[in-house]
Design a protein around this motif. Sequence first.
Motif, PDB file in Angstrom:
ATOM      1  N   VAL A   6     -11.803   8.470 -10.277  1.00 17.42           N
ATOM      2  CA  VAL A   6     -11.256   7.142 -10.582  1.00 17.42           C
ATOM      3  C   VAL A   6     -12.231   6.053 -10.122  1.00 17.42           C
ATOM      4  N   ASN A   7     -12.838   6.249  -8.954  1.00 18.29           N
ATOM      5  CA  ASN A   7     -13.781   5.245  -8.446  1.00 18.29           C
ATOM      6  C   ASN A   7     -15.045   5.177  -9.299  1.00 18.29           C
TER       7      ASN A   7
ATOM      8  N   ILE B 165      -8.183   1.825 -16.277  1.00 18.52           N
ATOM      9  CA  ILE B 165      -7.404   2.068 -15.052  1.00 18.52           C
ATOM     10  C   ILE B 165      -6.272   1.053 -14.941  1.00 18.52           C
ATOM     11  N   GLU B 166      -6.586  -0.230 -15.204  1.00 18.95           N
ATOM     12  CA  GLU B 166      -5.549  -1.263 -15.083  1.00 18.95           C
ATOM     13  C   GLU B 166      -4.406  -1.020 -16.076  1.00 18.95           C
TER      14      GLU B 166
ATOM     15  N   ARG C 194      -2.325   1.861 -14.980  1.00 18.76           N
ATOM     16  CA  ARG C 194      -1.527   1.493 -13.791  1.00 18.76           C
ATOM     17  C   ARG C 194      -0.287   0.694 -14.199  1.00 18.76           C
TER      18      ARG C 194
ATOM     19  N   ALA D 160       6.087   5.736  -9.158  1.00 22.68           N
ATOM     20  CA  ALA D 160       5.975   5.138  -7.828  1.00 22.68           C
ATOM     21  C   ALA D 160       4.807   4.188  -7.790  1.00 22.68           C
ATOM     22  N   LYS D 161       4.990   3.049  -7.132  1.00 16.26           N
ATOM     23  CA  LYS D 161       3.922   2.066  -7.051  1.00 16.26           C
ATOM     24  C   LYS D 161       2.864   2.526  -6.068  1.00 16.26           C
TER      25      LYS D 161
ATOM     26  N   GLU E 167      -0.874   0.313  -3.283  1.00 15.90           N
ATOM     27  CA  GLU E 167      -0.131   0.970  -4.365  1.00 15.90           C
ATOM     28  C   GLU E 167      -1.044   1.877  -5.199  1.00 15.90           C
ATOM     29  N   GLN E 168      -0.463   2.470  -6.240  1.00 13.44           N
ATOM     30  CA  GLN E 168      -1.186   3.488  -7.013  1.00 13.44           C
ATOM     31  C   GLN E 168      -2.402   2.918  -7.746  1.00 13.44           C
ATOM     32  N   LEU E 169      -3.382   3.755  -7.947  1.00 13.18           N
ATOM     33  CA  LEU E 169      -4.637   3.425  -8.640  1.00 13.18           C
ATOM     34  C   LEU E 169      -5.238   2.124  -8.122  1.00 13.18           C
TER      35      LEU E 169
ATOM     36  N   THR F 292      -8.002   0.340  -5.144  1.00 10.38           N
ATOM     37  CA  THR F 292      -9.079   0.515  -4.165  1.00 10.38           C
ATOM     38  C   THR F 292      -9.218  -0.750  -3.326  1.00 10.38           C
TER      39      THR F 292
ATOM     40  N   TYR G 223      -9.562  -3.405  -7.066  1.00 13.33           N
ATOM     41  CA  TYR G 223      -8.641  -3.389  -8.219  1.00 13.33           C
ATOM     42  C   TYR G 223      -7.348  -2.716  -7.790  1.00 13.33           C
ATOM     43  N   GLY G 224      -6.267  -3.045  -8.504  1.00 15.56           N
ATOM     44  CA  GLY G 224      -4.972  -2.463  -8.174  1.00 15.56           C
ATOM     45  C   GLY G 224      -4.050  -3.479  -7.525  1.00 15.56           C
ATOM     46  N   SER G 225      -3.101  -2.981  -6.730  1.00 19.75           N
ATOM     47  CA  SER G 225      -2.092  -3.856  -6.127  1.00 19.75           C
ATOM     48  C   SER G 225      -1.849  -3.479  -4.677  1.00 19.75           C
TER      49      SER G 225
ATOM     50  N   ARG H  84       2.723  -9.899  -2.652  1.00 22.92           N
ATOM     51  CA  ARG H  84       2.191  -8.825  -3.485  1.00 22.92           C
ATOM     52  C   ARG H  84       1.019  -9.404  -4.273  1.00 22.92           C
TER      53      ARG H  84
ATOM     54  N   SER I 128      -2.190  -8.482  -6.957  1.00 25.28           N
ATOM     55  CA  SER I 128      -2.775  -7.519  -7.886  1.00 25.28           C
ATOM     56  C   SER I 128      -4.096  -8.070  -8.397  1.00 25.28           C
ATOM     57  N   ASN I 129      -4.962  -7.169  -8.794  1.00 25.50           N
ATOM     58  CA  ASN I 129      -6.235  -7.600  -9.360  1.00 25.50           C
ATOM     59  C   ASN I 129      -6.722  -6.568 -10.365  1.00 25.50           C
ATOM     60  N   GLY I 130      -7.272  -7.068 -11.460  1.00 24.38           N
ATOM     61  CA  GLY I 130      -7.822  -6.183 -12.482  1.00 24.38           C
ATOM     62  C   GLY I 130      -8.622  -6.987 -13.472  1.00 24.38           C
TER      63      GLY I 130
END
Lengths: 147, 243
Positions: free
Chosen positions: A24-25, A133-134, A137, A146-147, B77-79, B81, B102-104, B136, B138-140
Amino acid sequence: MKKILALFFVLCASALAAQDIAFVNDLAKKETATFGDAAKLFVVAAGGQSQGFEADAQFLESKGIIKASGYAEGDRLRKGTLALMIANHMKLGDSLMFALIGTRRYAVTACVAAEIMIPGGGEWDILSGSELIETIRVMAEKSGGAK
Amino acid sequence: MKKTTLLMTILSVLAFGTAGYSAVTATAVNGYAAYITPGGAWNVMYAGVTIPEGTLVSTGMFSSVDFNIDGHDMTVEQLTTIKIYKSLVTGEETESSVGLSYGSVTAKINKIGAVKTKFNITTPVATSSVRGTKERISNGPIRGMSAQALSGRLSLHNSRGVRTSVAGRSFFSLTGGSARPEPLLAGERGNSLTKVTPDGMTSEEQQAGQIYSDVIGNSESPVDIVDQLTGGTARVNVNLVWP
């Protein structure tokens, strides 16, 4: 002996998890995502475990997510292709045009209506790794994962 | 000379307190996550692992990690970094800085007595700073940075002159290509109390008008009838909720 086996399985699972994270990275740094990248992520989203492109493609076909045989692993990932996978996976049949015609164009419209994608652009847009990925997600969050 | 230098150093430490690295500890791991220290290799994250500054943390699909940072709670949270940029603590002040690649993340910043707290979450687009609140972020690459104060008030700023705060139902959204964020109440658009159609009728009144169009004269709308019945005045209670 049982303890050694249990430890072995834990170590194997840990190694696999670390590999997935590294994937993923690395994907986040790619300027252009491939169909193979999307397939690998989507298999996990659909409840499976990635076992190489051929196995992933078969898994996605069996789940009715996409006819993966029509794509090569290295094909650049188009927004419409990803939208089609998402629309099929999430059964976004509420979009009348997608339910009737089922093309990539209306899959994008269905994903925008479901707030998984944002308006703008078209089905031929090429996605980067971080964009893939975004989108995955957001799909996972919308589908109650699940978050 | 050396004695003077040593004395000065001791006095400085006593005066300003002992600054030091504070623990960033994983308290729970759901699913799978991994971390990499500077110059190291990826390791699997477990509950109880303590990570140093400069560590990159990454979560997998359907996975999350809870951290305790200087007494504050943060969920990756998921996915997602993140990178732990800074985690300093003295007796009077804590300063934590987390980079969200990226992610939340969700962070609950606790008020710890009289300790001055600085907790920043930074993305390539802007920085959020909070105290005594829950947020909360988030970024992407597609949606840019979004920020919501789940409780309390959240300040946001960047080097391009954006400086704002969000609370309640206001929502911060800024993409990398935009100079200004979206209106903070853009998400509230369309959430009106009632939708009014032409002739000043609500959709229910319009339906009633269609059903009873035989009874009601063509020149009269249901609103006209109500006006006649009540003498043209009516009492309306409006509950305005500001974010």
